[in-house]
Motif scaffolding. Structure first.
Motif, PDB file in Angstrom:
ATOM      1  N   ALA A 137      64.990  -9.887 -67.532  1.00 37.77           N
ATOM      2  CA  ALA A 137      64.770 -11.319 -67.729  1.00 37.77           C
ATOM      3  C   ALA A 137      65.810 -12.141 -66.991  1.00 37.77           C
ATOM      4  CB  ALA A 137      64.806 -11.654 -69.225  1.00 37.77           C
ATOM      5  N   SER A 138      65.351 -13.308 -66.524  1.00 39.19           N
ATOM      6  CA  SER A 138      66.244 -14.284 -65.902  1.00 39.19           C
ATOM      7  C   SER A 138      66.165 -15.570 -66.714  1.00 39.19           C
ATOM      8  CB  SER A 138      65.828 -14.554 -64.448  1.00 39.19           C
ATOM      9  OG  SER A 138      66.574 -15.618 -63.911  1.00 39.19           O
ATOM     10  N   GLY A 139      67.322 -16.074 -67.123  1.00 40.55           N
ATOM     11  CA  GLY A 139      67.336 -17.292 -67.928  1.00 40.55           C
ATOM     12  C   GLY A 139      67.748 -18.511 -67.152  1.00 40.55           C
ATOM     13  N   ALA A 140      67.442 -18.558 -65.854  1.00 43.35           N
ATOM     14  CA  ALA A 140      67.890 -19.657 -64.999  1.00 43.35           C
ATOM     15  C   ALA A 140      67.376 -20.996 -65.465  1.00 43.35           C
ATOM     16  CB  ALA A 140      67.449 -19.402 -63.560  1.00 43.35           C
ATOM     17  N   ASP A 141      66.113 -21.054 -65.922  1.00 45.10           N
ATOM     18  CA  ASP A 141      65.523 -22.344 -66.307  1.00 45.10           C
ATOM     19  C   ASP A 141      65.716 -22.661 -67.775  1.00 45.10           C
ATOM     20  OD1 ASP A 141      64.652 -22.681 -63.720  1.00 45.10           O
ATOM     21  OD2 ASP A 141      62.725 -21.694 -64.100  1.00 45.10           O
ATOM     22  N   GLU A 182      60.920  -6.043 -54.595  1.00 45.70           N
ATOM     23  CA  GLU A 182      60.984  -5.164 -53.426  1.00 45.70           C
ATOM     24  C   GLU A 182      61.875  -3.951 -53.698  1.00 45.70           C
ATOM     25  OE1 GLU A 182      62.629  -5.320 -48.825  1.00 45.70           O
ATOM     26  OE2 GLU A 182      62.045  -7.181 -49.830  1.00 45.70           O
ATOM     27  N   ARG A 183      63.024  -4.194 -54.322  1.00 38.90           N
ATOM     28  CA  ARG A 183      63.960  -3.107 -54.576  1.00 38.90           C
ATOM     29  C   ARG A 183      63.411  -2.107 -55.601  1.00 38.90           C
ATOM     30  NH1 ARG A 183      69.511  -6.777 -55.037  1.00 38.90           N
ATOM     31  NH2 ARG A 183      69.770  -7.121 -52.780  1.00 38.90           N
ATOM     32  N   VAL A 184      62.778  -2.622 -56.657  1.00 36.19           N
ATOM     33  CA  VAL A 184      62.239  -1.737 -57.690  1.00 36.19           C
ATOM     34  C   VAL A 184      61.071  -0.913 -57.149  1.00 36.19           C
ATOM     35  CG1 VAL A 184      61.071  -1.648 -59.920  1.00 36.19           C
ATOM     36  CG2 VAL A 184      63.022  -3.171 -59.595  1.00 36.19           C
ATOM     37  N   ASP A 211      70.833 -16.257 -59.244  1.00 33.32           N
ATOM     38  CA  ASP A 211      70.777 -16.415 -57.792  1.00 33.32           C
ATOM     39  C   ASP A 211      70.024 -15.286 -57.095  1.00 33.32           C
ATOM     40  OD1 ASP A 211      72.583 -14.476 -58.421  1.00 33.32           O
ATOM     41  OD2 ASP A 211      74.124 -15.116 -56.978  1.00 33.32           O
ATOM     42  N   LEU A 212      69.409 -14.384 -57.875  1.00 37.39           N
ATOM     43  CA  LEU A 212      68.644 -13.276 -57.301  1.00 37.39           C
ATOM     44  C   LEU A 212      67.157 -13.558 -57.462  1.00 37.39           C
ATOM     45  CD1 LEU A 212      68.807 -10.460 -55.988  1.00 37.39           C
ATOM     46  CD2 LEU A 212      68.755  -9.486 -58.293  1.00 37.39           C
ATOM     47  N   LEU A 225      70.592  -0.451 -58.816  1.00 39.24           N
ATOM     48  CA  LEU A 225      70.169  -1.382 -57.768  1.00 39.24           C
ATOM     49  C   LEU A 225      71.054  -2.621 -57.791  1.00 39.24           C
ATOM     50  CD1 LEU A 225      66.289  -1.227 -58.243  1.00 39.24           C
ATOM     51  CD2 LEU A 225      67.685   0.055 -56.626  1.00 39.24           C
ATOM     52  N   PRO A 226      71.306  -3.196 -56.627  1.00 42.16           N
ATOM     53  CA  PRO A 226      72.136  -4.409 -56.582  1.00 42.16           C
ATOM     54  C   PRO A 226      71.509  -5.547 -57.381  1.00 42.16           C
ATOM     55  CG  PRO A 226      71.859  -3.473 -54.384  1.00 42.16           C
ATOM     56  CD  PRO A 226      70.905  -2.751 -55.288  1.00 42.16           C
ATOM     57  N   GLY A 227      72.263  -6.154 -58.280  1.00 44.87           N
ATOM     58  CA  GLY A 227      71.800  -7.338 -59.004  1.00 44.87           C
ATOM     59  C   GLY A 227      71.454  -7.084 -60.446  1.00 44.87           C
ATOM     60  N   LEU A 228      70.632  -6.051 -60.752  1.00 49.27           N
ATOM     61  CA  LEU A 228      70.239  -5.800 -62.138  1.00 49.27           C
ATOM     62  C   LEU A 228      71.428  -5.286 -62.956  1.00 49.27           C
ATOM     63  CD1 LEU A 228      66.742  -4.060 -61.819  1.00 49.27           C
ATOM     64  CD2 LEU A 228      67.223  -6.375 -62.571  1.00 49.27           C
TER      65      LEU A 228
END
Length: 460
Positions: free
Chosen positions: A79-83, A116-118, A108-109, A10-13
Protein backbone atom coordinates in the motif's frame (compact mmCIF):
# COMPACT_ATOMS: atom_id res chain seq x y z
CA UNK A 1 9.50 -19.94 -5.53
CA UNK A 2 8.80 -16.24 -5.10
CA UNK A 3 7.70 -15.26 -1.61
CA UNK A 4 6.77 -12.01 0.12
CA UNK A 5 10.27 -12.01 1.61
CA UNK A 6 11.74 -12.32 -1.89
CA UNK A 7 9.91 -9.19 -3.02
CA UNK A 8 11.28 -7.21 -0.09
CA UNK A 9 14.63 -7.49 -1.83
CA UNK A 10 13.32 -5.28 -4.66
CA UNK A 11 14.26 -1.60 -4.52
CA UNK A 12 11.54 0.47 -2.82
CA UNK A 13 9.26 -2.12 -1.18
CA UNK A 14 9.63 -2.43 2.58
CA UNK A 15 7.89 -4.31 5.34
CA UNK A 16 5.55 -2.38 7.62
CA UNK A 17 6.74 -2.69 11.24
CA UNK A 18 3.44 -4.34 12.22
CA UNK A 19 4.05 -7.36 9.97
CA UNK A 20 5.68 -10.31 11.68
CA UNK A 21 8.52 -12.34 10.20
CA UNK A 22 6.38 -15.49 10.17
CA UNK A 23 4.10 -14.02 7.48
CA UNK A 24 6.85 -13.28 4.96
CA UNK A 25 7.30 -16.79 3.57
CA UNK A 26 3.97 -16.87 1.78
CA UNK A 27 4.32 -17.72 -1.93
CA UNK A 28 3.43 -15.01 -4.45
CA UNK A 29 1.99 -16.07 -7.80
CA UNK A 30 1.11 -12.75 -9.47
CA UNK A 31 0.32 -9.05 -9.00
CA UNK A 32 -3.12 -7.45 -8.79
CA UNK A 33 -3.67 -3.67 -8.69
CA UNK A 34 -6.99 -2.39 -7.32
CA UNK A 35 -8.73 0.65 -5.83
CA UNK A 36 -12.05 -1.14 -5.21
CA UNK A 37 -13.38 -0.97 -1.64
CA UNK A 38 -14.23 -4.70 -1.82
CA UNK A 39 -12.16 -6.52 -4.49
CA UNK A 40 -13.00 -10.03 -3.27
CA UNK A 41 -14.65 -11.31 -6.45
CA UNK A 42 -11.57 -10.45 -8.52
CA UNK A 43 -8.88 -11.88 -6.26
CA UNK A 44 -7.01 -15.17 -6.46
CA UNK A 45 -4.87 -16.97 -3.94
CA UNK A 46 -1.21 -16.00 -3.82
CA UNK A 47 -1.61 -12.51 -5.29
CA UNK A 48 0.33 -9.47 -4.15
CA UNK A 49 -2.36 -6.77 -4.00
CA UNK A 50 -1.09 -3.27 -4.86
CA UNK A 51 -3.27 -0.31 -3.83
CA UNK A 52 -2.96 3.48 -3.52
CA UNK A 53 -5.78 3.40 -0.92
CA UNK A 54 -8.01 5.68 -3.00
CA UNK A 55 -10.94 3.64 -1.69
CA UNK A 56 -10.22 4.65 1.94
CA UNK A 57 -12.32 7.57 3.21
CA UNK A 58 -12.69 7.09 6.97
CA UNK A 59 -11.89 4.68 9.80
CA UNK A 60 -13.78 1.42 9.28
CA UNK A 61 -13.26 1.32 5.52
CA UNK A 62 -10.26 -0.99 5.88
CA UNK A 63 -12.08 -3.93 7.46
CA UNK A 64 -14.08 -5.18 4.42
CA UNK A 65 -11.11 -4.57 2.12
CA UNK A 66 -8.63 -6.59 4.19
CA UNK A 67 -11.22 -9.28 5.01
CA UNK A 68 -11.70 -9.84 1.26
CA UNK A 69 -7.93 -10.23 0.81
CA UNK A 70 -7.72 -12.74 3.65
CA UNK A 71 -10.67 -14.81 2.40
CA UNK A 72 -9.20 -14.99 -1.11
CA UNK A 73 -5.80 -16.06 0.22
CA UNK A 74 -3.89 -13.01 -0.98
CA UNK A 75 -0.16 -13.23 -0.29
CA UNK A 76 0.23 -9.64 0.93
CA UNK A 77 -0.95 -6.03 0.57
CA UNK A 78 1.48 -3.43 -0.78
CA UNK A 79 0.00 0.00 0.00
CA UNK A 80 0.95 3.60 -0.67
CA UNK A 81 -0.53 6.29 1.55
CA UNK A 82 0.58 9.28 -0.54
CA UNK A 83 -2.93 10.71 -0.93
CA UNK A 84 -4.16 9.86 2.55
CA UNK A 85 -1.31 11.16 4.63
CA UNK A 86 0.21 7.74 5.32
CA UNK A 87 -1.17 4.25 5.87
CA UNK A 88 -4.34 4.53 8.05
CA UNK A 89 -4.22 3.02 11.50
CA UNK A 90 -7.37 0.94 10.92
CA UNK A 91 -5.74 -0.64 7.85
CA UNK A 92 -2.72 -1.61 9.93
CA UNK A 93 -5.02 -3.05 12.60
CA UNK A 94 -7.15 -4.95 10.06
CA UNK A 95 -4.06 -6.51 8.47
CA UNK A 96 -2.95 -7.63 11.93
CA UNK A 97 -6.34 -9.18 12.73
CA UNK A 98 -6.55 -11.05 9.42
CA UNK A 99 -2.83 -11.88 9.29
CA UNK A 100 -2.29 -10.22 5.92
CA UNK A 101 1.34 -9.09 5.45
CA UNK A 102 1.50 -5.31 4.91
CA UNK A 103 4.18 -3.77 2.71
CA UNK A 104 4.80 -0.06 2.21
CA UNK A 105 5.32 1.58 -1.16
CA UNK A 106 7.21 4.91 -0.79
CA UNK A 107 5.24 7.93 -2.04
CA UNK A 108 7.93 8.76 -4.59
CA UNK A 109 7.84 5.28 -6.18
CA UNK A 110 5.36 4.97 -9.05
CA UNK A 111 3.11 1.96 -9.32
CA UNK A 112 4.36 1.41 -12.88
CA UNK A 113 7.88 0.83 -11.57
CA UNK A 114 6.62 -1.47 -8.78
CA UNK A 115 4.56 -3.45 -11.25
CA UNK A 116 7.45 -3.85 -13.65
CA UNK A 117 9.82 -5.03 -10.93
CA UNK A 118 7.36 -7.51 -9.40
CA UNK A 119 6.30 -8.97 -12.75
CA UNK A 120 9.95 -9.38 -13.76
CA UNK A 121 10.76 -11.10 -10.46
CA UNK A 122 7.82 -13.49 -10.86
CA UNK A 123 8.74 -14.27 -14.46
CA UNK A 124 12.36 -14.94 -13.55
CA UNK A 125 11.37 -17.21 -10.67
CA UNK A 126 8.83 -19.10 -12.82
CA UNK A 127 11.37 -19.57 -15.59
CA UNK A 128 13.89 -20.89 -13.09
CA UNK A 129 11.35 -23.28 -11.59
CA UNK A 130 10.40 -24.64 -15.02
CA UNK A 131 14.04 -25.16 -15.93
CA UNK A 132 14.70 -27.02 -12.69
CA UNK A 133 11.69 -29.29 -13.28
CA UNK A 134 12.69 -29.91 -16.89
CA UNK A 135 16.21 -30.80 -15.80
CA UNK A 136 14.87 -33.24 -13.21
CA UNK A 137 12.59 -34.85 -15.80
CA UNK A 138 15.41 -35.10 -18.35
CA UNK A 139 17.53 -36.89 -15.73
CA UNK A 140 14.81 -39.55 -15.43
CA UNK A 141 13.57 -38.50 -12.00
CA UNK A 142 10.58 -40.71 -11.11
CA UNK A 143 7.17 -39.32 -10.26
CA UNK A 144 7.71 -39.04 -6.47
CA UNK A 145 10.91 -37.06 -7.08
CA UNK A 146 9.19 -34.71 -9.52
CA UNK A 147 6.45 -34.09 -6.97
CA UNK A 148 9.01 -33.25 -4.28
CA UNK A 149 10.68 -30.72 -6.60
CA UNK A 150 7.34 -29.21 -7.60
CA UNK A 151 6.10 -28.94 -4.01
CA UNK A 152 9.23 -26.98 -3.12
CA UNK A 153 8.71 -24.62 -6.08
CA UNK A 154 4.97 -24.17 -5.48
CA UNK A 155 5.23 -24.01 -1.71
CA UNK A 156 2.36 -26.46 -1.25
CA UNK A 157 1.61 -30.19 -1.21
CA UNK A 158 1.12 -32.13 -4.46
CA UNK A 159 -0.26 -35.55 -5.38
CA UNK A 160 -0.57 -37.75 -8.44
CA UNK A 161 -3.81 -39.73 -8.41
CA UNK A 162 -5.03 -42.55 -10.60
CA UNK A 163 -8.70 -42.42 -11.54
CA UNK A 164 -9.08 -46.09 -10.47
CA UNK A 165 -8.80 -44.44 -7.81
CA UNK A 166 -5.55 -44.62 -5.84
CA UNK A 167 -2.73 -42.34 -4.74
CA UNK A 168 0.22 -42.92 -7.06
CA UNK A 169 2.51 -40.54 -5.15
CA UNK A 170 2.22 -37.54 -2.85
CA UNK A 171 4.22 -35.17 -0.68
CA UNK A 172 1.74 -35.36 2.23
CA UNK A 173 -1.26 -37.46 3.32
CA UNK A 174 -4.17 -36.84 0.94
CA UNK A 175 -6.85 -34.92 2.89
CA UNK A 176 -9.81 -36.35 0.95
CA UNK A 177 -10.99 -39.65 -0.53
CA UNK A 178 -9.00 -40.17 -3.79
CA UNK A 179 -12.27 -41.07 -5.52
CA UNK A 180 -13.58 -37.51 -5.10
CA UNK A 181 -11.12 -35.83 -7.53
CA UNK A 182 -11.84 -38.57 -10.09
CA UNK A 183 -15.60 -38.00 -9.78
CA UNK A 184 -15.22 -34.22 -10.07
CA UNK A 185 -12.93 -34.66 -13.06
CA UNK A 186 -15.50 -36.86 -14.78
CA UNK A 187 -18.24 -34.31 -14.06
CA UNK A 188 -16.02 -31.57 -15.51
CA UNK A 189 -15.66 -33.66 -18.70
CA UNK A 190 -11.88 -33.89 -18.42
CA UNK A 191 -11.20 -30.22 -17.74
CA UNK A 192 -9.25 -28.83 -14.74
CA UNK A 193 -11.46 -28.64 -11.67
CA UNK A 194 -11.40 -28.38 -7.87
CA UNK A 195 -12.21 -30.96 -5.19
CA UNK A 196 -12.00 -30.65 -1.41
CA UNK A 197 -9.65 -27.67 -1.47
CA UNK A 198 -7.45 -29.20 -4.18
CA UNK A 199 -6.85 -27.98 -7.71
CA UNK A 200 -7.09 -30.95 -10.08
CA UNK A 201 -5.46 -31.07 -13.53
CA UNK A 202 -5.27 -33.91 -16.07
CA UNK A 203 -1.91 -35.57 -16.56
CA UNK A 204 -1.10 -35.79 -20.25
CA UNK A 205 -0.95 -39.21 -21.90
CA UNK A 206 -2.86 -41.72 -23.97
CA UNK A 207 -3.61 -44.24 -21.25
CA UNK A 208 -7.17 -45.48 -20.86
CA UNK A 209 -7.21 -44.71 -17.13
CA UNK A 210 -6.22 -41.07 -16.60
CA UNK A 211 -3.86 -39.83 -13.94
CA UNK A 212 -4.60 -36.53 -12.21
CA UNK A 213 -2.33 -33.93 -10.65
CA UNK A 214 -3.76 -32.47 -7.44
CA UNK A 215 -2.29 -29.38 -5.79
CA UNK A 216 -3.36 -28.09 -2.39
CA UNK A 217 -5.20 -24.77 -2.69
CA UNK A 218 -6.22 -22.73 -5.73
CA UNK A 219 -3.81 -22.09 -8.61
CA UNK A 220 -3.24 -18.84 -10.45
CA UNK A 221 -0.59 -16.98 -12.40
CA UNK A 222 2.89 -18.47 -12.45
CA UNK A 223 1.87 -21.32 -10.15
CA UNK A 224 -0.90 -22.41 -12.53
CA UNK A 225 1.56 -22.41 -15.42
CA UNK A 226 4.09 -24.39 -13.41
CA UNK A 227 1.42 -26.96 -12.44
CA UNK A 228 0.49 -27.42 -16.09
CA UNK A 229 4.16 -27.95 -16.91
CA UNK A 230 4.40 -30.50 -14.11
CA UNK A 231 1.35 -32.39 -15.39
CA UNK A 232 3.03 -32.77 -18.77
CA UNK A 233 6.30 -34.00 -17.24
CA UNK A 234 4.46 -36.56 -15.10
CA UNK A 235 2.77 -37.83 -18.25
CA UNK A 236 6.19 -38.39 -19.81
CA UNK A 237 7.42 -40.15 -16.67
CA UNK A 238 4.37 -42.42 -16.74
CA UNK A 239 4.99 -43.30 -20.37
CA UNK A 240 8.54 -44.39 -19.45
CA UNK A 241 7.28 -46.72 -16.70
CA UNK A 242 7.18 -50.37 -17.66
CA UNK A 243 5.28 -53.08 -15.80
CA UNK A 244 7.59 -55.83 -14.59
CA UNK A 245 5.80 -59.23 -14.62
CA UNK A 246 5.48 -60.95 -11.25
CA UNK A 247 6.87 -64.41 -10.62
CA UNK A 248 3.98 -66.89 -10.74
CA UNK A 249 5.91 -70.14 -11.03
CA UNK A 250 5.51 -71.20 -7.40
CA UNK A 251 3.31 -70.54 -4.41
CA UNK A 252 -0.40 -69.73 -4.51
CA UNK A 253 -1.78 -67.42 -7.20
CA UNK A 254 -5.08 -65.75 -7.94
CA UNK A 255 -6.54 -65.15 -11.38
CA UNK A 256 -8.38 -62.00 -12.51
CA UNK A 257 -10.39 -61.53 -15.68
CA UNK A 258 -11.65 -58.12 -16.84
CA UNK A 259 -13.64 -56.98 -19.85
CA UNK A 260 -14.27 -53.47 -21.17
CA UNK A 261 -17.35 -53.77 -23.33
CA UNK A 262 -17.14 -51.78 -26.53
CA UNK A 263 -13.49 -50.72 -26.19
CA UNK A 264 -9.90 -52.03 -26.14
CA UNK A 265 -9.05 -50.64 -22.69
CA UNK A 266 -9.08 -53.88 -20.68
CA UNK A 267 -5.32 -54.24 -20.19
CA UNK A 268 -4.87 -50.63 -19.06
CA UNK A 269 -7.80 -50.82 -16.64
CA UNK A 270 -6.64 -54.12 -15.15
CA UNK A 271 -3.09 -52.78 -14.76
CA UNK A 272 -4.34 -49.78 -12.78
CA UNK A 273 -6.74 -51.90 -10.73
CA UNK A 274 -3.95 -54.24 -9.60
CA UNK A 275 -1.23 -51.58 -9.16
CA UNK A 276 1.00 -51.10 -7.31
CA UNK A 277 1.14 -54.80 -6.41
CA UNK A 278 2.93 -57.40 -8.58
CA UNK A 279 1.04 -59.30 -11.28
CA UNK A 280 1.58 -60.89 -14.69
CA UNK A 281 -0.73 -60.84 -17.68
CA UNK A 282 -1.72 -64.36 -18.69
CA UNK A 283 -3.40 -63.25 -21.91
CA UNK A 284 -5.03 -60.15 -23.36
CA UNK A 285 -6.98 -59.18 -26.43
CA UNK A 286 -8.80 -56.03 -27.50
CA UNK A 287 -11.48 -56.05 -24.82
CA UNK A 288 -10.43 -58.76 -22.32
CA UNK A 289 -7.41 -59.15 -20.07
CA UNK A 290 -6.45 -62.02 -17.74
CA UNK A 291 -3.82 -61.70 -15.04
CA UNK A 292 -2.23 -63.86 -12.35
CA UNK A 293 -1.43 -62.31 -8.97
CA UNK A 294 0.92 -64.03 -6.50
CA UNK A 295 -0.15 -64.39 -2.89
CA UNK A 296 -2.74 -66.39 -0.97
CA UNK A 297 -4.53 -63.61 0.90
CA UNK A 298 -6.41 -60.56 -0.29
CA UNK A 299 -7.95 -57.94 1.99
CA UNK A 300 -11.47 -58.59 3.20
CA UNK A 301 -14.02 -56.85 1.02
CA UNK A 302 -11.72 -56.72 -1.99
CA UNK A 303 -14.56 -57.53 -4.40
CA UNK A 304 -16.65 -54.60 -3.14
CA UNK A 305 -13.60 -52.32 -3.24
CA UNK A 306 -12.86 -53.39 -6.82
CA UNK A 307 -16.46 -52.77 -7.86
CA UNK A 308 -16.35 -49.30 -6.30
CA UNK A 309 -13.05 -48.53 -8.05
CA UNK A 310 -14.38 -49.63 -11.44
CA UNK A 311 -17.56 -47.60 -10.88
CA UNK A 312 -15.40 -44.52 -10.30
CA UNK A 313 -13.28 -44.94 -13.40
CA UNK A 314 -16.01 -46.21 -15.75
CA UNK A 315 -17.37 -42.71 -16.64
CA UNK A 316 -13.86 -41.75 -17.83
CA UNK A 317 -13.53 -44.70 -20.22
CA UNK A 318 -14.71 -45.22 -23.77
CA UNK A 319 -16.18 -48.56 -22.71
CA UNK A 320 -19.93 -48.85 -22.26
CA UNK A 321 -19.38 -50.89 -19.07
CA UNK A 322 -16.66 -52.80 -17.18
CA UNK A 323 -17.04 -56.31 -15.73
CA UNK A 324 -14.59 -58.50 -13.85
CA UNK A 325 -14.34 -61.89 -12.19
CA UNK A 326 -11.67 -63.49 -10.05
CA UNK A 327 -10.75 -66.89 -8.68
CA UNK A 328 -9.73 -68.15 -5.25
CA UNK A 329 -6.07 -68.76 -4.46
CA UNK A 330 -4.70 -71.91 -6.08
CA UNK A 331 -1.25 -73.49 -6.44
CA UNK A 332 0.75 -71.97 -9.29
CA UNK A 333 0.74 -75.37 -11.00
CA UNK A 334 -3.04 -75.05 -11.31
CA UNK A 335 -2.96 -71.54 -12.80
CA UNK A 336 -4.84 -72.66 -15.91
CA UNK A 337 -7.71 -73.84 -13.74
CA UNK A 338 -7.69 -70.55 -11.83
CA UNK A 339 -7.94 -68.67 -15.11
CA UNK A 340 -10.94 -70.78 -16.13
CA UNK A 341 -12.69 -70.00 -12.84
CA UNK A 342 -11.99 -66.29 -13.37
CA UNK A 343 -13.28 -66.53 -16.94
CA UNK A 344 -16.55 -68.09 -15.79
CA UNK A 345 -16.92 -65.50 -13.02
CA UNK A 346 -16.44 -62.88 -15.74
CA UNK A 347 -19.25 -64.48 -17.75
CA UNK A 348 -21.57 -64.25 -14.74
CA UNK A 349 -20.57 -60.61 -14.20
CA UNK A 350 -21.36 -59.80 -17.83
CA UNK A 351 -24.87 -61.24 -17.38
CA UNK A 352 -25.63 -58.90 -14.48
CA UNK A 353 -26.84 -55.31 -14.94
CA UNK A 354 -24.82 -52.25 -14.03
CA UNK A 355 -21.96 -50.15 -15.45
CA UNK A 356 -19.35 -51.91 -13.27
CA UNK A 357 -19.82 -55.47 -11.95
CA UNK A 358 -17.38 -57.72 -10.10
CA UNK A 359 -18.06 -61.40 -9.33
CA UNK A 360 -15.77 -63.25 -6.89
CA UNK A 361 -15.16 -66.99 -7.06
CA UNK A 362 -17.38 -67.76 -4.07
CA UNK A 363 -20.39 -66.63 -6.12
CA UNK A 364 -19.68 -69.22 -8.79
CA UNK A 365 -21.31 -72.57 -8.04
CA UNK A 366 -19.38 -75.80 -8.62
CA UNK A 367 -22.14 -77.09 -10.88
CA UNK A 368 -21.79 -73.94 -13.01
CA UNK A 369 -18.07 -74.54 -13.42
CA UNK A 370 -18.66 -78.17 -14.39
CA UNK A 371 -21.34 -77.25 -16.90
CA UNK A 372 -19.09 -74.53 -18.34
CA UNK A 373 -16.75 -77.26 -19.56
CA UNK A 374 -19.46 -78.72 -21.80
CA UNK A 375 -20.28 -77.28 -25.21
CA UNK A 376 -23.50 -75.34 -25.71
CA UNK A 377 -24.77 -78.13 -27.96
CA UNK A 378 -24.13 -80.80 -25.31
CA UNK A 379 -25.78 -78.69 -22.58
CA UNK A 380 -28.83 -78.16 -24.77
CA UNK A 381 -29.11 -81.87 -25.56
CA UNK A 382 -28.92 -82.86 -21.90
CA UNK A 383 -31.52 -80.25 -20.98
CA UNK A 384 -33.89 -81.54 -23.65
CA UNK A 385 -33.35 -85.21 -22.68
CA UNK A 386 -34.13 -84.67 -18.99
CA UNK A 387 -36.70 -81.88 -19.15
CA UNK A 388 -38.31 -82.36 -22.57
CA UNK A 389 -41.83 -83.36 -21.36
CA UNK A 390 -41.83 -80.52 -18.82
CA UNK A 391 -40.69 -77.94 -21.38
CA UNK A 392 -43.34 -79.11 -23.88
CA UNK A 393 -46.10 -79.03 -21.25
CA UNK A 394 -45.26 -75.45 -20.24
CA UNK A 395 -45.21 -74.38 -23.89
CA UNK A 396 -48.60 -75.98 -24.64
CA UNK A 397 -50.41 -75.06 -21.42
CA UNK A 398 -48.72 -71.68 -20.83
CA UNK A 399 -47.88 -72.93 -17.35
CA UNK A 400 -44.73 -72.42 -15.27
CA UNK A 401 -43.82 -75.86 -13.98
CA UNK A 402 -40.13 -75.47 -14.93
CA UNK A 403 -39.77 -72.47 -12.66
CA UNK A 404 -41.74 -74.20 -9.91
CA UNK A 405 -39.41 -77.22 -9.96
CA UNK A 406 -36.31 -75.01 -9.93
CA UNK A 407 -37.50 -72.99 -6.92
CA UNK A 408 -38.49 -76.20 -5.15
CA UNK A 409 -35.00 -77.66 -5.61
CA UNK A 410 -33.29 -74.40 -4.64
CA UNK A 411 -35.33 -74.51 -1.40
CA UNK A 412 -33.78 -77.92 -0.64
CA UNK A 413 -37.04 -79.71 -1.52
CA UNK A 414 -39.03 -77.94 1.20
CA UNK A 415 -42.68 -77.44 0.08
CA UNK A 416 -43.23 -74.77 2.76
CA UNK A 417 -40.22 -72.65 1.76
CA UNK A 418 -40.85 -73.06 -1.96
CA UNK A 419 -44.54 -72.10 -1.62
CA UNK A 420 -43.53 -68.99 0.30
CA UNK A 421 -40.95 -68.06 -2.33
CA UNK A 422 -43.51 -68.50 -5.14
CA UNK A 423 -46.31 -66.77 -3.16
CA UNK A 424 -48.69 -69.75 -3.53
CA UNK A 425 -50.42 -72.11 -1.09
CA UNK A 426 -48.39 -75.11 -0.01
CA UNK A 427 -51.07 -77.52 -1.34
CA UNK A 428 -50.83 -75.82 -4.74
CA UNK A 429 -47.05 -76.28 -4.61
CA UNK A 430 -47.44 -80.01 -3.81
CA UNK A 431 -49.88 -80.46 -6.70
CA UNK A 432 -47.52 -78.79 -9.18
CA UNK A 433 -44.53 -80.83 -8.05
CA UNK A 434 -46.60 -84.02 -8.31
CA UNK A 435 -47.68 -83.09 -11.84
CA UNK A 436 -44.06 -82.32 -12.82
CA UNK A 437 -42.92 -85.68 -11.45
CA UNK A 438 -45.57 -87.46 -13.53
CA UNK A 439 -44.45 -85.69 -16.70
CA UNK A 440 -40.78 -86.45 -16.02
CA UNK A 441 -41.43 -90.00 -14.89
CA UNK A 442 -39.16 -89.42 -11.91
CA UNK A 443 -39.32 -89.07 -8.13
CA UNK A 444 -38.41 -85.43 -7.32
CA UNK A 445 -37.94 -86.37 -3.68
CA UNK A 446 -34.99 -88.65 -4.55
CA UNK A 447 -31.56 -87.01 -4.15
CA UNK A 448 -29.88 -88.29 -7.34
CA UNK A 449 -32.89 -87.24 -9.40
CA UNK A 450 -32.84 -83.81 -7.79
CA UNK A 451 -29.16 -83.36 -8.75
CA UNK A 452 -29.71 -84.41 -12.36
CA UNK A 453 -32.81 -82.25 -12.81
CA UNK A 454 -31.17 -79.21 -11.22
CA UNK A 455 -28.10 -79.54 -13.48
CA UNK A 456 -30.43 -79.71 -16.48
CA UNK A 457 -32.33 -76.66 -15.26
CA UNK A 458 -29.11 -74.63 -14.96
CA UNK A 459 -27.50 -75.92 -18.15
CA UNK A 460 -28.35 -72.75 -20.09
Amino acid sequence: MTTVRTLLGLPGLRRHPSTGEELLDRPVTRLYVTELPDPGRYLSAGELVLSGLLWWREPGDAEPFVAALAEAGAAALAASGADSGGIPDDLVAACGRHRVPLLEVPPDLSFAVVTERVVLALATAADGARKRLLTAAAEGTPVPGLLDRAAAELGTACWVLSAVPRVVAGTAPLPIDPAEPARRFATAHGRPTAAGGLSVLPVEGRHAVPWLLAVAGPLSGAHAELAEELAGLIGLARARTRHEPAAVTEGPVRAIALRTEGSDEAADVLSELLAPGPFAFARTDASEAFALVPGPVWPDGWAAAAAAALSTVEPLLRASRVVAGFADAMPAAEADGALEVARHALTLAAARPGPAVVVPADEVGVHQLLLAGASAELRGALRRRLLGPLLDYDAEQHSDLVRTVRVFLECSGSPTRAAKALHIHVNTLRYRIGRAAELLGADLGEFTTQVEVYLALTAQ
